[in-house]
Scaffold this active site. Structure first.
Site, short mmCIF file in Angstrom:
data_model
loop_
_atom_site.label_atom_id
_atom_site.label_comp_id
_atom_site.label_asym_id
_atom_site.label_seq_id
_atom_site.Cartn_x
_atom_site.Cartn_y
_atom_site.Cartn_z
CE LYS A 9 -3.98 -2.24 2.37
NZ LYS A 9 -4.83 -2.38 3.38
CE1 TYR A 49 -9.32 -2.81 0.38
CE2 TYR A 49 -8.33 -0.95 -0.74
CZ TYR A 49 -8.07 -2.24 -0.13
OH TYR A 49 -7.10 -2.68 0.31
CG ASN A 112 -3.58 -2.48 7.03
OD1 ASN A 112 -3.55 -2.12 5.86
ND2 ASN A 112 -4.57 -3.20 7.23
CG HIS A 115 -5.07 -6.21 -0.58
ND1 HIS A 115 -6.27 -6.24 0.01
CD2 HIS A 115 -5.20 -7.10 -1.50
CE1 HIS A 115 -7.26 -6.97 -0.71
NE2 HIS A 115 -6.60 -7.64 -1.43
CD GLU A 126 -8.74 -8.92 -3.91
OE1 GLU A 126 -9.63 -8.33 -3.14
OE2 GLU A 126 -7.60 -9.38 -3.62
P1 IDP Z 1 -7.75 -7.13 5.39
O1 IDP Z 1 -7.04 -6.11 4.55
O2 IDP Z 1 -7.10 -7.63 6.50
O3 IDP Z 1 -8.54 -8.18 4.38
P2 IDP Z 1 -10.60 -5.84 5.47
O4 IDP Z 1 -11.51 -5.98 6.67
O5 IDP Z 1 -10.76 -6.38 4.14
O6 IDP Z 1 -9.04 -6.28 5.92
O7 IDP Z 1 -10.49 -4.27 5.22
C1 IDP Z 1 -9.63 -3.73 4.05
C2 IDP Z 1 -8.78 -2.53 4.54
O8 IDP Z 1 -9.70 -1.45 5.17
C3 IDP Z 1 -7.68 -2.95 5.62
O9 IDP Z 1 -6.75 -3.53 5.25
C4 IDP Z 1 -7.51 -1.63 6.18
O10 IDP Z 1 -6.75 -0.84 5.62
C5 IDP Z 1 -9.02 -0.86 6.01
N1 IDP Z 1 -9.75 -1.06 7.29
C6 IDP Z 1 -10.61 -2.15 7.79
N2 IDP Z 1 -10.90 -2.06 8.82
C7 IDP Z 1 -10.77 -0.72 9.33
C8 IDP Z 1 -11.19 0.10 10.25
O11 IDP Z 1 -11.79 -0.27 11.32
N3 IDP Z 1 -10.50 1.40 10.40
C9 IDP Z 1 -9.80 1.91 9.54
N4 IDP Z 1 -9.37 1.26 8.25
C10 IDP Z 1 -9.93 -0.22 8.37
MG MG Z 2 -10.02 -7.99 3.01
#
Ligand code: IDP
Ligand code: MG
Length: 140
Positions: A9, A49, A112, A115, A126
């Site tokens: 990212k 997304y 984070n 992805h 994807e």
């Molecule tokens: P993942 O990336 O671990 O699969 P997902 O639930 O699919 O997690 O969420 C996609 C992305 O959205 C996350 O990697 C993160 O960047 C963001 N995200 C998910 N949950 C939150 C949240 O509670 N607050 C802010 N950003 C979030």
């Molecule tokens: Mg995800």
């Protein structure tokens, strides 16, 4: 032996973590079968997304994902989908296990660093979102 999609990212690229992350992938025995750098348009980020459209973090997530260039990767090798998720660690870095990329490098739940596709169906769609068939190294 399905491939999966990995993304470094904008925070990971900005902080020059590309080499370290690819090193972890290769050290885990996984294979980089496709690789490119690009910057997502707003439309692309919204589409990628779309599953999170109703979430409170959606708008900020799209903003973040378009804030700079990303590296997209087709990752292959045995159990690549699960193993790449394991290497990444939990979405929230505070909950991620030690020695995972998110535990080590992520600065928030949103920022984070990486992805990874969450299953075979999403991996397929994807990967197709970013790569043509002939941009992916064939399996040996
Ligand atoms: P993942 O990336 O671990 O699969 P997902 O639930 O699919 O997690 O969420 C996609 C992305 O959205 C996350 O990697 C993160 O960047 C963001 N995200 C998910 N949950 C939150 C949240 O509670 N607050 C802010 N950003 C979030
Ligand atoms: Mg995800």
């Amino acid at each position: 032996m399905a491939n999966t999609l990995g993304i470094i990212k904008p925070d990971g690229v900005r902080r020059r973590l590309v080499g370290k992350i690819i090193d972890k992938i290769e050290n885990a025995g996984l294979i980089i079968r496709g690789l490119k750098t690009l910057r997502l348009s707003r439309e692309q980020a919204e589409k990628f997304y779309a599953v999170h459209e109703s979430k409170p973090f959606y708008k900020s997530l799209v903003e973040f994902m378009t804030s700079g260039p990303i590296v997209v990767m087709v990752i292959g090798g045995h159990g690549s989908i699960e193993r790449w998720r394991e290497l990444m660690g939990a979405t929230d870095p505070a909950k991620a296990k030690y020695n995972t990329i998110r535990r080590e490098f992520a600065t928030s739940v949103e920022k984070n660093v990486v992805h990874g596709s969450d299953g075979p169906d999403t991996a397929k769609t994807e990967i197709a979102f970013f790569f043509k068939e002939d941009e992916i190294l064939p399996k040996e």
